[in-house]
Design an enzyme around this catalytic site. Structure first.
Site, PDB file in Angstrom:
ATOM      1  N   ASP A  71     -32.442  40.752  40.079  1.00 47.95           N
ATOM      2  CA  ASP A  71     -32.729  41.932  40.258  1.00 47.95           C
ATOM      3  C   ASP A  71     -31.314  42.758  40.107  1.00 47.95           C
ATOM      4  O   ASP A  71     -30.322  42.332  40.023  1.00 47.95           O
ATOM      5  CB  ASP A  71     -32.556  42.244  41.796  1.00 47.95           C
ATOM      6  N   GLU A  95     -39.490  44.230  48.822  1.00 48.44           N
ATOM      7  CA  GLU A  95     -38.074  44.382  48.452  1.00 48.44           C
ATOM      8  C   GLU A  95     -37.644  45.112  47.654  1.00 48.44           C
ATOM      9  O   GLU A  95     -38.448  46.145  47.296  1.00 48.44           O
ATOM     10  CB  GLU A  95     -38.053  42.828  47.578  1.00 48.44           C
TER      11      GLU A  95
END
Length: 583
Positions: free
Chosen positions: A147, A316
């Protein structure tokens, strides 16, 4: 991609020295001393041999007083070395190493190849050894990346932090890596920014520039908020007085706690009308909003999402931002009491999900509505799911804080959790997708989020060429439906079709090259086009194809691993112009 290797030298020129003999303490336990007073060790690194198929070995790094200073997990080599990773060391340290493999299959601990191949060195070779490393997409110099985190713009520099494992090219040991750029294309590697502590590993989060010193860390301090992932997931902050190069963790961490196993990925922004910081957090299969005036004390405001969108996986990496409708102007320019202009603003909530993507694995959904500083109200039907990108390899997308000109600039992780750990590279794994500017437009009475490649990418365009290369942009003007085939001399190919009647675009990578590393990789991805496409833009970069409608109504990101670059294109129903891209 050209990088200024300020973190480490690019060539291994210094002489390496074999590490000392380990102390074998049992079937799965060993220790290794890093020099001593009689024979001091002055090298900067211990190079650790990695074998990816093995179990993680747990390494506790103890100082000369036998106090733990670091702990990490590394797949230390048993019988074959895939690559080396550097561990920064000091004289007198002790490595306490516990293996978790089965002796019946791994053999005797004393015979492991890692002991023979461990070496001391003052340098680490980061010269690219991967044919699939992208040329104009951001990648880490080595190791694993997922990420994007903490992205912000300040003083002409774009800062990108990212989930990083410096001790292997698979997910583990989460820290914040750091890269910087002045043009969103050429990235310079920086030292690691935030490492794990006793609250846990450093998971995803965001960063802001506190121009008014609301938190008391200094005017224009950079404040990072991230998830501390230990026995529980809690939220912590750290501050930087040098523009985001180094961070000091706040002594009062954690600043937000909650009784849930999945409680993570804080995205912070300043809400003008309520004059407070807002953070949105992913909590299981919903998001929660908290407010604060000082970044240290937070109050719960509301939750959203239980009945909306896709719930096939864990939510998320949320993000929330305001945009002007139909490109009327940026949200910042719409701060006016004129009610006719106020109706032209809407809020977009990005929400990444894994699994549950439209073609399996991870993907990014979004919701359009209004946010008043307390509660998000979605205008969409609860059963409707809107996807930001209809490719297989677009995830964890978040936006830069403080982007210039009121722009909303997003950056995705270009992979999929179904196979991210297995893609055919070793020195590094994963790249970021292209930066993209976001807008919202009304199409057929529905508000959609549009994505166009950020304008900085046009500077890469070189001369027009006749055939595709491994790094190129292909602009295709279409009239009605179109069929497109990219192929190479090995017969590997990617086929694409735009169906004007069905308002649909599809990409088939089942014969694109190496698809053997995962059953989930060969696939056909399909996207709605929300009306007619007049021009397609295809960005090719060694291991990826990103397709965009020139108006931004459709985006599709897919990895490919051809044995040789695609060098032939056939277009039926359109005309292609090919630009060589010069990173």
């Amino acid at each position: 991609m050209k990088k200024l290797l300020t973190m480490m030298t690019a060539l291994l020129m210094a002489v390496t020295v074999k590490a000392q003999t380990p102390m074998i303490l049992g079937e799965n336990h060993a220790m290794l001393r890093i020099g001593d007073n009689k024979s001091p060790q002055t090298s900067k690194y211990l190079l650790l041999p990695v074998q990816e198929k093995e179990e993680n070995a747990h390494i506790a790094v103890l100082d000369s007083r036998n106090e733990m200073v670091k702990r990490l997990n590394v797949r230390l080599a048993v019988d074959k070395v895939d690559y080396l990773v550097p561990l920064e060391i000091r004289n007198g340290q002790l490595l306490d190493i516990t293996f978790h493999g089965d002796k019946r299959t791994t053999g005797a601990l004393k015979d492991f190849v890692c002991w023979k191949e461990m070496k001391y060195s003052n340098t680490f070779d980061t010269t690219n050894r991967e044919k699939f490393r992208p040329a104009y997409h951001h990648t880490p110099l080595y190791g694993w990346m997922n990420d994007p985190n903490g992205m912000f713009y300040k003083d002409g520099v774009w800062h990108l932090y990212y989930q990083y494992n410096p001790y292997g090219s698979q997910w583990e040991n989460m820290t914040w890596g750091h890269s910087t750029s002045r043009d969103l294309v050429h990235w310079e590697a920086q030292p690691m920014a935030i490492e794990g502590d006793w609250l846990g590993a450093i998971f995803s989060g965001s960063a802001i520039v506190d121009k008014d010193n609301t938190a008391g860390f200094g005017r224009n301090a950079v404040i990072a908020m991230y998830t501390s992932a230990g026995a529980a997931q809690t939220q912590s902050i750290a501050y930087s007085a040098d523009g985001g190069q180094t961070f000091t963790k706040y002594a009062g961490n954690p600043v937000i706690t909650f009784n849930a196993p999945d409680f993570r990925d804080p995205k912070v922004f300043w809400h003008e009308s309520t004059n407070r910081w807002i953070v949105v957090l992913a909590v299981g299969q919903e998001v929660q909003f908290y407010s604060s005036t000082n970044m240290k004390e937070w109050r719960y405001e509301s939750s959203f999402g239980r009945e909306y969108g896709s719930h096939d996986g864990v939510w998320e990496c949320p993000d929330l931002f305001e945009l002007g409708v139909n490109g009327s102007s940026s949200a910042k320019q719409l701060q006016t009491p004129n009610s006719s202009l106020l109706t032209q603003k809407k809020w977009v909530l990005l929400l990444n999900i894994n699994p549950g993507g439209p073609f399996g694995g991870s993907a990014t959904q979004y919701f359009v509505g209004q946010f008043d500083g307390h509660k998000f109200v979605c205008e969409d039907n609860p059963s409707e799911t809107k996807w930001m990108d209809y490719g297989k390899d677009h995830y964890a997308t978040v936006t830069f804080h403080n982007a210039p000109e009121g722009r909303i600039v997003a950056l995705p992780w270009m992979s999929n959790w179904q196979y991210a750990n297995q893609v055919p590279t070793h020195q590094f794994r994963s790249a970021n997708g292209l930066p993209r500017d976001l807008e919202i437009k009304t199409v057929g009475g529905e508000t959609i989020l549009t994505s166009t490649p950020s304008k900085e990418l046009t500077a890469l365009r070189g001369k027009k060429v006749k055939q595709p290369t491994e790094t190129c942009e292909i602009v295709i003007d279409v009239k009605g439906s179109a069929d497109i085939t990219l192929s190479n001399v090995k017969g590997e190919q990617v086929t694409m079709r735009y169906d004007a009647q069905q308002q649909e675009f599809r990409m088939d990578r089942t014969k694109s090259g190496d698809v053997s590393f995962s059953e989930a990789f060969p696939c056909v991805t399909v996207a709605p086009t929300y009306g007619a496409i007049r021009q397609l833009r295809l960005f090719i970069d060694r291991c990826s194809i990103e397709a965009f409608d020139a108006e931004g109504k459709m985006a599709m990101t897919n990895l490919v691993f051809p044995s040789e670059p695609y060098n032939t294109i056939k277009v039926k129903g359109g005309k292609a112009t090919i630009y060589a891209l010069v990173p």
